[in-house]
Design an enzyme around this catalytic site. Structure first.
Site, mmCIF file in Angstrom:
data_model
loop_
_atom_site.group_PDB
_atom_site.id
_atom_site.type_symbol
_atom_site.label_atom_id
_atom_site.label_comp_id
_atom_site.label_asym_id
_atom_site.label_seq_id
_atom_site.Cartn_x
_atom_site.Cartn_y
_atom_site.Cartn_z
ATOM 1 N N ASP A 40 98.594 35.827 21.430
ATOM 2 C CA ASP A 40 98.005 37.156 21.417
ATOM 3 C C ASP A 40 96.742 37.161 20.568
ATOM 4 O O ASP A 40 96.523 36.264 19.748
ATOM 5 C CB ASP A 40 98.996 38.173 20.835
ATOM 6 C CG ASP A 40 100.100 38.542 21.811
ATOM 7 O OD1 ASP A 40 99.981 38.168 22.992
ATOM 8 O OD2 ASP A 40 101.070 39.188 21.383
ATOM 9 N N LYS A 49 95.985 41.230 24.538
ATOM 10 C CA LYS A 49 95.632 42.522 25.125
ATOM 11 C C LYS A 49 95.043 43.375 24.013
ATOM 12 O O LYS A 49 95.725 43.677 23.038
ATOM 13 C CB LYS A 49 96.866 43.204 25.715
ATOM 14 C CG LYS A 49 97.538 42.424 26.836
ATOM 15 C CD LYS A 49 98.804 43.132 27.279
ATOM 16 C CE LYS A 49 99.449 42.455 28.478
ATOM 17 N NZ LYS A 49 99.919 41.096 28.173
ATOM 18 N N MET A 62 99.798 50.963 16.668
ATOM 19 C CA MET A 62 98.825 51.164 17.756
ATOM 20 C C MET A 62 98.528 52.643 17.969
ATOM 21 O O MET A 62 98.552 53.147 19.096
ATOM 22 C CB MET A 62 99.357 50.529 19.054
ATOM 23 C CG MET A 62 99.637 49.038 18.921
ATOM 24 S SD MET A 62 100.518 48.332 20.336
ATOM 25 C CE MET A 62 102.185 48.948 20.055
#
Length: 271
Positions: free
Chosen positions: A50, A72, A187
């Protein structure tokens, strides 16, 4: 009936040929990587990592191994999850030692459960190496205790967005506001307006302390101390970069009071 091939914790120096290890890279500081994770990287033939797995962590990968960034990140073109799944399976099928390296812990907002389910269905052996989740590491690095006697006796982890980027509809913000305790939002930078409005509407005080921890555990770490009523404007003024973790609750004020003594890699901002 579902059969799990290798759902136990990983053991041994590293993945065996034809095996996938789902490995937690921790919050970013390579010193917070587990010994088992470091061994896995040294023995891997293929590492699918990641974006949050830092360069210092990736330096542990052995020379000659293939390293692929499949991260991502919001606002950037992402590698489709189907491609990641297919690459894991294909690597294992040809006998490679595969490491799927994820920031934090694979099973805490990291899609590790989804990838494990895919590997199960494909008949590919897998194991798990837990990592230090940012949910606990980031507040600790900012000097914020998530629980403290007489202040907070419960912690709730939430995500700030679903697959569409919207605030998850399955989260009961009214219940969270009424329950009290500490809320840790992953997030959530782009959704702090919505989160604050929902908590305020449900009865949380505007004076509730909030801490926003950016680049946790890295030399660039910065901590913004504000309140639920002022956090939206404070974040806009501060311009903190992601990734960031948001702590909401009385303990965030404790972190603000001890910040000067507790920081190793922290820049503290108060708004």
């Amino acid at each position: 009936m579902s059969v799990r091939f290798c759902s136990s914790l990983a053991s041994g120096a590293g993945p065996q040929p034809g095996e996938v290890w789902l490995v937690g890279a921790g919050p970013g500081d390579p010193g917070l990587l587990t010994l088992r994770a470091a061994d896995a990287l040294r023995h891997a033939d293929l590492v699918l990592h990641d974006s949050l797995a830092g360069r210092a962590v990736l330096r542990l990968v052995r020379p000659g191994a293939e390293v692929v960034n499949v991260g991502k990140r919001k606002g950037q073109e992402s590698v489709p999850q189907a491609w990641i799944n297919a690459r894991m399976e294909a690597g294992a099928r040809i006998g490679l030692r595969v490491v799927r390296l994820k920031g934090g812990d694979p099973f805490v907002f990291g899609r590790g459960g989804e990838e494990a389910a895919f590997l199960d269905a494909a008949g590919v052996p897998w194991r798990i190496v837990p990592g230090v989740t940012a949910g606990t590491a980031a507040p600790a690095a900012a000097g914020i205790p998530l629980t403290q006697r007489g202040v907070a006796s419960a912690v709730t982890f939430v995500t700030g967005h679903d697959d569409s980027g919207a605030l998850p509809g399955s989260t009961n913000w009214n219940a969270l506001a009424l329950t009290g305790g500490t809320i840790v939002a992953f997030m959530a930078l782009s959704r702090i307006d919505d989160i604050a409005l929902r908590l305020l509407a449900a009865g949380r005080e505007a004076s509730t302390p909030v801490a926003v921890i950016s680049q946790a555990s890295l030399p660039s770490q910065a901590v913004l101390h504000t309140t639920l009523g002022a956090c939206t404007l404070a974040l806009r003024r501060a311009g903190l970069p992601g990734p960031a973790l948001i702590v909401i609750g009385e303990v965030a004020a404790i972190g603000g009071s001890v910040a000067a003594e507790a920081q190793d890699y922290r820049n503290v901002v108060t708004r």
